[in-house]
Design an enzyme around this catalytic site. Structure first.
Site, short mmCIF file in Angstrom:
data_model
loop_
_atom_site.label_atom_id
_atom_site.label_comp_id
_atom_site.label_asym_id
_atom_site.label_seq_id
_atom_site.Cartn_x
_atom_site.Cartn_y
_atom_site.Cartn_z
N ASP A 23 -12.99 -2.49 -3.52
CA ASP A 23 -13.85 -1.93 -2.49
C ASP A 23 -15.26 -1.81 -3.04
OD1 ASP A 23 -13.46 -0.63 0.35
OD2 ASP A 23 -15.00 0.52 -0.69
N ARG A 40 0.83 -1.20 0.00
CA ARG A 40 0.00 0.00 0.00
C ARG A 40 0.87 1.26 0.00
NH1 ARG A 40 -2.31 3.85 2.12
NH2 ARG A 40 -4.45 4.34 2.69
O1 CP3 Z 1 -12.01 -8.72 2.09
C1 CP3 Z 1 -11.00 -8.37 1.43
O2 CP3 Z 1 -9.83 -8.65 1.78
C2 CP3 Z 1 -11.24 -7.70 0.08
C3 CP3 Z 1 -11.18 -6.28 0.03
C4 CP3 Z 1 -12.29 -5.41 0.59
C5 CP3 Z 1 -12.03 -4.09 1.01
N1 CP3 Z 1 -13.21 -3.49 1.29
C6 CP3 Z 1 -10.70 -3.48 1.06
C7 CP3 Z 1 -10.49 -2.28 1.91
C8 CP3 Z 1 -13.67 -5.62 0.70
C9 CP3 Z 1 -14.48 -6.88 0.45
C10 CP3 Z 1 -14.25 -4.39 1.13
C11 CP3 Z 1 -15.71 -4.20 1.31
C12 CP3 Z 1 -16.19 -2.98 1.97
N2 CP3 Z 1 -15.71 -1.69 1.86
C13 CP3 Z 1 -17.36 -2.93 2.77
C14 CP3 Z 1 -18.27 -4.11 3.06
C15 CP3 Z 1 -17.73 -5.01 4.11
C16 CP3 Z 1 -17.77 -4.41 5.49
O3 CP3 Z 1 -16.69 -4.25 6.09
O4 CP3 Z 1 -18.87 -4.14 5.98
C17 CP3 Z 1 -17.53 -1.61 3.20
C18 CP3 Z 1 -18.63 -1.09 4.11
C19 CP3 Z 1 -16.48 -0.84 2.61
C20 CP3 Z 1 -16.28 0.63 2.71
C21 CP3 Z 1 -14.95 0.98 3.25
N3 CP3 Z 1 -13.74 0.79 2.59
C22 CP3 Z 1 -14.66 1.54 4.49
C23 CP3 Z 1 -15.69 1.88 5.55
C24 CP3 Z 1 -13.27 1.71 4.56
C25 CP3 Z 1 -12.49 2.38 5.64
C26 CP3 Z 1 -12.50 1.60 6.89
C27 CP3 Z 1 -11.17 0.97 7.12
O5 CP3 Z 1 -11.15 -0.24 7.39
O6 CP3 Z 1 -10.22 1.73 7.07
C28 CP3 Z 1 -12.72 1.19 3.37
C29 CP3 Z 1 -11.28 1.13 3.02
C30 CP3 Z 1 -10.72 -0.24 2.77
N4 CP3 Z 1 -11.27 -1.16 1.94
C31 CP3 Z 1 -9.52 -0.77 3.32
C32 CP3 Z 1 -9.37 -2.06 2.78
C33 CP3 Z 1 -8.23 -3.01 3.01
C34 CP3 Z 1 -8.56 -0.06 4.27
C35 CP3 Z 1 -7.97 1.13 3.60
C36 CP3 Z 1 -6.48 1.21 3.56
O7 CP3 Z 1 -5.75 0.25 3.28
O8 CP3 Z 1 -6.05 2.33 3.80
#
Ligand code: CP3
Length: 360
Positions: free
Chosen positions: A79, A42
């Site tokens: 995402d 990342r």
């Molecule tokens: O599961 C996996 O490994 C696949 C990748 C994946 C991500 N997001 C990567 C991600 C999946 C399946 C998601 C789905 C997702 N994204 C959902 C549904 C699942 C759930 O958790 O309810 C939702 C609501 C989101 C929206 C989202 N994306 C949020 C709220 C955030 C920030 C919160 C956080 O954890 O920081 C993200 C960012 C995100 N999506 C990250 C990852 C690995 C972290 C960001 C980073 O690396 O800086």
């Protein structure tokens, strides 16, 4: 497109309630910040969207957890918010904060402008699916995914994550017609988006209704489940000569389990507030169940993690013919999780579950 033959289909068989020898598992958010190798990739990408839009880097991080742990499935690194981003809402992830949209959809004019995006804008996702399938080389199946129409609408209307869902609920109560229009566009977009992932090589799909559980009874059925049901009725269910199972996960959806199980998915994802044995009795094994360990259990010591994982397997009970269980967490893994806990979990689920399966 032709890919190497799948050599390990226990995850797909469990979703389809076919006999397996042990309970397969994968973890929601299995690729992510709890892994130092993810943080390194990342950092190279510069930002979360830089990573998600680069198919080579997305392939690299999708495979990282599989190098460490014997997970039975891979999930596309992407995402749910790529879809509203392609609608022109301007997604960004500020450092240390959640997602944010520059142009939230809050009034009649913004709703009128909204349309199903040109799928060409999401080509980076489909290209990632193709590269991941090739790189997996048949090791485990690849899961594609999308947000549910309602969960996407939460971010589109709120403009970010929310604690009280005040903006979207105000729209729901004051102008339900506007929210219905957004949801219909989202359902059309999600159905096309999932079908394009399946065309590219996704072998199972999951719909994340992460926020459906915040709705009142009656509203959940009308504003969330009805649109997920539409999506499920429109997605491709066979590709490459195999069934493509679909999972519907609703966080906080335990009260509506019977209705969710009747919405047309092969499996239902459950959070940790539900007992799996009770859930199974309520749905009469008509769908497979996926879940449901509290992700915070992974902060206990390895023996406690193992004991709690065994409890989930025992709650589900003997996996008799026609039943299906895929082990997972009840929501995404925390970024602060010690990777050793995940090792203990995988080992326990694979070993302890064997005695609950009847040999074919
Ligand atoms: O599961 C996996 O490994 C696949 C990748 C994946 C991500 N997001 C990567 C991600 C999946 C399946 C998601 C789905 C997702 N994204 C959902 C549904 C699942 C759930 O958790 O309810 C939702 C609501 C989101 C929206 C989202 N994306 C949020 C709220 C955030 C920030 C919160 C956080 O954890 O920081 C993200 C960012 C995100 N999506 C990250 C990852 C690995 C972290 C960001 C980073 O690396 O800086």
């Amino acid at each position: 497109m032709s890919y190497p033959e799948l050599r390990h289909d226990v995850f797909l068989r469990a979703l389809l309630r076919q006999p397996v020898e042990y309970t397969p598992l994968w973890l929601m958010r299995q690729a992510g910040r709890y892994l130092p190798e993810y943080k390194a990739t990342r950092a190279r990408a510069g930002s979360f969207m830089g990573l998600a839009t680069n198919p080579d880097l997305a392939t690299e991080v999708t495979l990282q957890p599989l190098e460490r742990f014997a997970f039975d499935a891979a999930i596309l690194f992407s995402d749910i918010l790529t879809v509203p981003d392609a609608m022109g809402l301007g997604l960004s992830f500020a450092e240390g904060e959640g997602p944010r949209f520059a142009h939230p959809v809050r009034d009649e004019a913004a709703v009128a402008r909204l349309a199903v995006p040109d799928l060409a804008k999401l080509e980076y996702v489909f290209e990632a699916v193709r590269r991941i399938r090739s790189a997996l080389d048949g090791r485990v199946p690849l899961i594609g995914f999308s947000g549910s129409p309602f969960t996407l609408a939460c971010y589109m209307v709120e403009g970010a994550g929310s604690t009280d869902y005040r903006t979207i609920k105000t729209m729901l109560y004051q102008r339900p017609d506007l929210l219905h229009r957004i949801l219909q566009i989202n359902a059309d977009a999600v159905a096309e988006y999932l079908n394009a992932q399946i065309d590219a090589g996704a072998q199972a799909v999951m719909i994340f209704d992460s926020w459906g559980g915040v709705l009142a009874d009656g509203d959940f059925q009308e504003f969330s489940l009805a649109y997920s049901r539409q999506v499920l009725s429109r997605i491709t269910r066979e590709a490459e000569g195999r069934q493509v199972p679909a999972v519907l996960f609703t966080k906080g959806g335990g009260h509506w389990l019977e209705a969710i199980a009747a919405a047309g998915s092969d499996a239902v994802g459950l959070d940790w507030t539900v007992n799996l044995g009770e859930a199974r009795r309520r749905v009469q094994d008509r769908v497979a169940l996926q879940g449901n360990l509290d992700p915070m259990v992974l902060f206990a010591n390895p023996e406690q993690v193992a004991a709690r994982a065994r409890r989930v397997i025992e709650d589900f009970g003997p996996v008799t013919p026609g039943a299906g269980h895929v082990f997972n967490l009840g929501h995404g893994i925390s970024q602060f999780t010690p990777p050793e806990s995940v090792s203990a979990l995988v080992e326990t689920v694979h070993q302890h579950s064997r005695r609950f399966h009847t040999p074919a």
